[in-house]
Structure formats: C-alpha cells, structure tokens
Scaffold this active site. Structure first.
Site, PDB file in Angstrom:
ATOM      1  CG  HIS A 138      -0.766   5.742   4.403  1.00 13.58           C
ATOM      2  ND1 HIS A 138      -1.711   6.066   5.351  1.00 13.58           N
ATOM      3  CD2 HIS A 138      -1.450   5.118   3.404  1.00 13.58           C
ATOM      4  CE1 HIS A 138      -2.901   5.648   4.946  1.00 13.58           C
ATOM      5  NE2 HIS A 138      -2.764   5.081   3.774  1.00 13.58           N
ATOM      6  N   GLY A 191      -5.027   2.478   7.704  1.00 11.31           N
ATOM      7  CA  GLY A 191      -6.071   1.848   8.504  1.00 11.31           C
ATOM      8  C   GLY A 191      -5.873   0.348   8.613  1.00 11.31           C
ATOM      9  CG  ASP A 228      -1.960   1.131   1.137  1.00 10.77           C
ATOM     10  OD1 ASP A 228      -1.778   2.055   0.319  1.00 10.77           O
ATOM     11  OD2 ASP A 228      -2.946   1.070   1.890  1.00 10.77           O
ATOM     12  CB  ILE A 274      -2.885   9.293   8.780  1.00 12.61           C
ATOM     13  CG1 ILE A 274      -3.432   8.862   7.400  1.00 12.61           C
ATOM     14  CG2 ILE A 274      -3.237  10.741   9.077  1.00 12.61           C
ATOM     15  CD1 ILE A 274      -4.945   8.932   7.286  1.00 12.61           C
TER      16      ILE A 274
END
Length: 286
Positions: free
Chosen positions: A193, A211, A188, A208
């Site tokens: 991110h 998830g 990912d 961030i």
C-alpha cells in the site's frame, strides 16, 4: 506445501492484550476519510474528543497490532510469500458498542482452511473481550495465490444474490491521493500500500488502497446515510473484496434497504465504469 491445514487448525489459540485510546480512534477515522468538511457536526463526532463515537469497523485495527491478514500468516502451519496474499473478505460481529478507550484480550485462531484450486483460503477468527465480557468477533478471509490444489474442502461460497431493483441511496466518496499512507498508521504497514516496487512485484502498477480502508469508508457511508449517524445501531458487517482501489479514485456506494434491520451494499470505482470493489456486502442493524 507451505500451508499445513491440519497443523494450522490444530494450533492453540493465541491471546494477547490490546489497548486503544481516543487518539487511536481519531487517527482511524481520519484514515477512512472522516473530518470533511471539518466544521460539519456529523463529521466532528468522529474527530472531536467531546463528541467522539467509535465506528464499529475500528475493531479491525484496535490495538494497532497486525491486522488479520498479517497475523494469520504468522500462525503455525502457515509459511507463505506476502506478495501472494490478498485479503478476500471481512466479517465483523458486534456484541456491544466499542468504547472510546479500552483494554481487552484478543484471542485468534485459524478457524478454517479451504482449497479453492488455484488458491488457499484461511479464515482467521479473532474474539475480543474485556472485563465486562465479549466486545466483537472478526473473521478475516485470507487468499493465498498458488497454494491450493491439495484436495481439501472447498468451503462455502461468499457470494450472495444480487440486490433487486434500483438502489435506495447512492453516494460518492473520494479517496485522497495520500489516504493509504495515512491509513497505514493505524497498524497495517504492508508495503503493498506504499512501496511502488513491492506493488509491482505483487502484480500492480502502483500501490493500492487497503481493502479495510474501503471497508471502513463504506460502513461510515451507510451509518451516515441510512442509520442517522448512530454507530451503535450496527450489529454486523460483512464484505467480500472484489477488486482494487487506487488512491485518488472516487468510490460509488449503492445501498438497498431490504427487510427490517438489513442493508445491502455494492461499491465500485466510479472512474472505471463502476468496476466492483466491495461485493456481497451486508450491514445488519438495530
């Protein structure tokens, strides 16, 4: 409208071969915080070749292809700005334990498109099977801000009732400052991110955590705490992504045992007054 619901739902499924090795499994486990302390036998079963077991949430990255959020945006009828996209939730159903090494076929399709008013929600379903049969099914819920309001079906609520009473177990798990950079090596590579400028364009003051990294960390905590470290006991695992996690924070994971074979979980950012991170989270097990 960038999302053509009828076209997305009518599109033929996409199938592609995927493979993974023990090194892929080890890298994923390191990306969700396994291996600390490095000499702990319970941690070594996630890292050491001779003891390696596969945490079921590895299914979200197996094959090192684009995760559901990214793959769903390349489906027919979907043309949106990545900066408007949020991963809303994930449901994983295991049909049998995941082998340490494997070759399989992943078949994906848009299973549903919902109109939430201010956002559209896509449900990307991926079924994975090898020569022995079905392995797992992944449902990724993809929120696209600003793309709702066309009068489509609103769809079911992902919210469940709050657990009753105090939790049976509470554990805390640190998020390393570089954890997002390590986790993204499992496939990912969304710049949200890692790239501060992209994160700012998406409305965040800094990158961030994925998830699905929090998702994996949480399942590992449940397996290690309530399932005797036995990854093969997991039958299904679903969660709604309720808030963001920043690298360097501490996760507080609360667990409730409900009826036999079911654990409810809530995850918050300990340093932000338990601001919700994962909600409506359920692990079903043998």
């Amino acid at each position: 409208m960038p999302i053509d619901a009828a076209k997305a739902l009518a599109a033929d499924p996409r199938s592609e071969p995927i493979t993974w090795t023990a090194k892929d499994v080890q890298l994923y486990h390191l990306g969700i915080g396994a291996g600390t302390p490095a000499t702990d036998p319970g941690e070594l079963r996630y890292i050491l070749e001779s003891r390696l077991h596969v945490l079921p949430s590895f299914a979200t990255v197996a094959g090192a292809g684009a995760p559901g959020v990214i793959a769903g945006l390349s489906m027919p009828g979907v043309d949106v700005d990545l900066a408007k996209v949020l991963h809303g939730g994930q449901i994983l159903r295991l049909h049998r334990p995941i082998p340490v090494t494997g070759a399989a076929t992943a078949t994906s399709r848009i299973a549903a498109v919902y109109d939430k008013g201010e956002a559209a929600v896509l449900v990307l379903r991926t079924d994975v099977a090898d020569e022995q049969g079905a392995l797992w099914t992944n449902d990724a819920r993809i929120f696209v801000r600003g793309e709702g309001g066309w009068g489509g079906e609103r769809g079911p609520s992902a919210r469940t009732r709050e657990p009753a009473g105090p939790p049976d177990r509470v554990v805390e798990r640190p998020v390393r400052p570089d954890q997002a950079l390590l986790y993204r090596l499992s496939g990912d590579d969304n710049p949200l991110h890692a790239d501060p400028e992209f994160a700012e364009r998406a409305g965040f003051d800094r990158p961030i955590l994925h998830g699905l990294c929090t998702y994996g960390m949480t399942l590992k905590a449940v397996v290690d705490t309530l399932l005797d470290g036995d990854v093969d006991r997991v039958r299904s695992y679903g969660a709604r992504f309720a808030g963001v996690v920043y690298p360097g924070e501490m996760l507080r994971i609360r667990m409730w045992r409900e009826e036999a074979g079911r654990v409810r979980v809530a995850v918050g950012a300990a340093g932000r007054d338990d601001a919700p991170v994962l909600a409506d989270t359920v692990v079903e097990h043998f």
